[in-house]
Design a protein around this motif. Sequence first.
Motif, PDB file in Angstrom:
ATOM      1  N   HIS A 125     -16.601  57.488   0.357  1.00 35.45           N
ATOM      2  CA  HIS A 125     -16.089  58.852   0.200  1.00 35.45           C
ATOM      3  C   HIS A 125     -17.140  59.677  -0.541  1.00 35.45           C
ATOM      4  N   GLY A 126     -17.496  60.813   0.025  1.00 34.92           N
ATOM      5  CA  GLY A 126     -18.541  61.649  -0.561  1.00 34.92           C
ATOM      6  C   GLY A 126     -18.047  62.588  -1.647  1.00 34.92           C
ATOM      7  N   PRO A 127     -18.865  63.590  -1.967  1.00 32.53           N
ATOM      8  CA  PRO A 127     -18.612  64.432  -3.137  1.00 32.53           C
ATOM      9  C   PRO A 127     -17.296  65.215  -3.074  1.00 32.53           C
ATOM     10  N   ASN A 128     -16.693  65.308  -4.237  1.00 33.81           N
ATOM     11  CA  ASN A 128     -15.445  66.047  -4.479  1.00 33.81           C
ATOM     12  C   ASN A 128     -14.197  65.369  -3.915  1.00 33.81           C
ATOM     13  N   LEU A 129     -14.377  64.276  -3.204  1.00 33.75           N
ATOM     14  CA  LEU A 129     -13.195  63.605  -2.660  1.00 33.75           C
ATOM     15  C   LEU A 129     -12.442  62.844  -3.753  1.00 33.75           C
ATOM     16  N   ASN A 130     -13.087  62.631  -4.897  1.00 31.62           N
ATOM     17  CA  ASN A 130     -12.372  62.075  -6.058  1.00 31.62           C
ATOM     18  C   ASN A 130     -11.310  63.041  -6.572  1.00 31.62           C
ATOM     19  N   MET A 131     -11.382  64.305  -6.139  1.00 24.99           N
ATOM     20  CA  MET A 131     -10.426  65.316  -6.599  1.00 24.99           C
ATOM     21  C   MET A 131      -9.253  65.496  -5.627  1.00 24.99           C
ATOM     22  N   LEU A 132      -9.195  64.683  -4.586  1.00 24.00           N
ATOM     23  CA  LEU A 132      -8.115  64.838  -3.602  1.00 24.00           C
ATOM     24  C   LEU A 132      -6.751  64.752  -4.285  1.00 24.00           C
ATOM     25  N   GLY A 133      -5.833  65.529  -3.779  1.00 25.15           N
ATOM     26  CA  GLY A 133      -4.516  65.627  -4.415  1.00 25.15           C
ATOM     27  C   GLY A 133      -4.422  66.947  -5.136  1.00 25.15           C
ATOM     28  N   ASN A 134      -5.498  67.278  -5.878  1.00 24.95           N
ATOM     29  CA  ASN A 134      -5.549  68.562  -6.593  1.00 24.95           C
ATOM     30  C   ASN A 134      -6.455  69.557  -5.883  1.00 24.95           C
ATOM     31  N   ARG A 135      -7.364  69.056  -5.079  1.00 26.88           N
ATOM     32  CA  ARG A 135      -8.392  69.907  -4.477  1.00 26.88           C
ATOM     33  C   ARG A 135      -7.851  70.590  -3.219  1.00 26.88           C
ATOM     34  N   GLU A 136      -7.779  71.930  -3.244  1.00 26.07           N
ATOM     35  CA  GLU A 136      -7.368  72.705  -2.064  1.00 26.07           C
ATOM     36  C   GLU A 136      -6.346  71.941  -1.209  1.00 26.07           C
ATOM     37  N   PRO A 137      -5.155  71.671  -1.758  1.00 25.00           N
ATOM     38  CA  PRO A 137      -4.209  70.829  -1.011  1.00 25.00           C
ATOM     39  C   PRO A 137      -3.801  71.412   0.339  1.00 25.00           C
ATOM     40  N   GLU A 138      -3.896  72.758   0.465  1.00 26.97           N
ATOM     41  CA  GLU A 138      -3.545  73.365   1.763  1.00 26.97           C
ATOM     42  C   GLU A 138      -4.551  72.954   2.844  1.00 26.97           C
ATOM     43  N   THR A 139      -5.745  72.565   2.429  1.00 25.41           N
ATOM     44  CA  THR A 139      -6.783  72.135   3.386  1.00 25.41           C
ATOM     45  C   THR A 139      -6.864  70.618   3.478  1.00 25.41           C
ATOM     46  N   TYR A 140      -6.755  69.956   2.315  1.00 30.11           N
ATOM     47  CA  TYR A 140      -7.032  68.512   2.285  1.00 30.11           C
ATOM     48  C   TYR A 140      -5.786  67.653   2.052  1.00 30.11           C
ATOM     49  N   GLY A 141      -4.621  68.305   1.875  1.00 31.99           N
ATOM     50  CA  GLY A 141      -3.391  67.539   1.681  1.00 31.99           C
ATOM     51  C   GLY A 141      -3.185  67.156   0.228  1.00 31.99           C
ATOM     52  N   SER A 142      -2.056  66.503  -0.035  1.00 32.26           N
ATOM     53  CA  SER A 142      -1.682  66.203  -1.419  1.00 32.26           C
ATOM     54  C   SER A 142      -1.860  64.732  -1.765  1.00 32.26           C
ATOM     55  N   THR A 143      -2.381  63.961  -0.840  1.00 34.36           N
ATOM     56  CA  THR A 143      -2.583  62.531  -1.092  1.00 34.36           C
ATOM     57  C   THR A 143      -3.856  62.340  -1.922  1.00 34.36           C
ATOM     58  N   SER A 144      -3.753  61.524  -2.968  1.00 40.63           N
ATOM     59  CA  SER A 144      -4.930  61.296  -3.825  1.00 40.63           C
ATOM     60  C   SER A 144      -5.854  60.257  -3.179  1.00 40.63           C
ATOM     61  N   LEU A 145      -7.073  60.197  -3.690  1.00 39.80           N
ATOM     62  CA  LEU A 145      -8.032  59.224  -3.141  1.00 39.80           C
ATOM     63  C   LEU A 145      -7.545  57.805  -3.396  1.00 39.80           C
ATOM     64  N   SER A 146      -6.955  57.553  -4.567  1.00 39.21           N
ATOM     65  CA  SER A 146      -6.503  56.173  -4.807  1.00 39.21           C
ATOM     66  C   SER A 146      -5.345  55.818  -3.877  1.00 39.21           C
ATOM     67  N   GLU A 147      -4.518  56.793  -3.526  1.00 43.35           N
ATOM     68  CA  GLU A 147      -3.444  56.504  -2.551  1.00 43.35           C
ATOM     69  C   GLU A 147      -4.034  56.191  -1.170  1.00 43.35           C
ATOM     70  N   ILE A 148      -5.067  56.936  -0.787  1.00 44.47           N
ATOM     71  CA  ILE A 148      -5.729  56.654   0.498  1.00 44.47           C
ATOM     72  C   ILE A 148      -6.320  55.246   0.479  1.00 44.47           C
ATOM     73  N   ASN A 149      -7.013  54.924  -0.613  1.00 47.93           N
ATOM     74  CA  ASN A 149      -7.645  53.597  -0.697  1.00 47.93           C
ATOM     75  C   ASN A 149      -6.610  52.479  -0.676  1.00 47.93           C
ATOM     76  N   GLU A 150      -5.481  52.706  -1.369  1.00 42.62           N
ATOM     77  CA  GLU A 150      -4.424  51.682  -1.390  1.00 42.62           C
ATOM     78  C   GLU A 150      -3.839  51.473   0.000  1.00 42.62           C
ATOM     79  N   ALA A 151      -3.596  52.589   0.705  1.00 39.80           N
ATOM     80  CA  ALA A 151      -3.041  52.490   2.067  1.00 39.80           C
ATOM     81  C   ALA A 151      -4.019  51.751   2.985  1.00 39.80           C
ATOM     82  N   LEU A 152      -5.300  52.016   2.813  1.00 41.50           N
ATOM     83  CA  LEU A 152      -6.313  51.323   3.626  1.00 41.50           C
ATOM     84  C   LEU A 152      -6.308  49.833   3.313  1.00 41.50           C
ATOM     85  N   ARG A 153      -6.247  49.530   2.000  1.00 41.90           N
ATOM     86  CA  ARG A 153      -6.290  48.119   1.589  1.00 41.90           C
ATOM     87  C   ARG A 153      -5.082  47.357   2.154  1.00 41.90           C
TER      88      ARG A 153
END
Length: 147
Positions: free
Chosen positions: A10-38
């Motif tokens: 995951h590249g820059p600023n994706l550590n901010m997912l969940g809080n970062r422009e949720p209307e564009t990137y959604g409300s799921t955090s990076l750790s939630e994405i990683n957990e779902a992948l795992r």
Amino acid sequence: MDNKPILVIHGPNLNMLGNREPETYGSTSLSEINEALRARAEKQGAAINTFQSNHEGEIVEAIQQAAGNCSALIINPAAYTHTSVAIRDAVLLLEIPVIEVHLSNICKREEFRHKSIIADAATGQISGLGAYGYLLALDAALNLAGK
Ligand code: DQA
């Protein structure tokens, strides 16, 4: 078929997912994405390693280390998608399937986001399907890696 893990970068600023422009990137955090992948990988008996960095050189090094050590790469290069010849060149080193992922549909956004300089170095691209796109990328990576 091998037991090498699938690497997810995951590249820059994706550590901010969940809080970062949720209307564009959604409300799921990076750790939630990683957990779902795992969880999805484990169901298929596969392992994944996840890595996030805001630094271009660290991403290049992680891609270099994937050569010979991983069975596939899933990468969201984030803003570097549009600028990084270094990341593109690192991807070209790999002889494993590479899936490029974007949460947003980069073709629907500002013109400078329309062009990915990684895309033609990757096996395929998933764009605009939100966090679900990562799960689709995992399915594709598992399939292409013969797992
Ligand atoms: C992104 C799209 C990029 O243009 C942007 O710079 C990002 C995220 C996406 O996942 O939609 O940081 O890669």
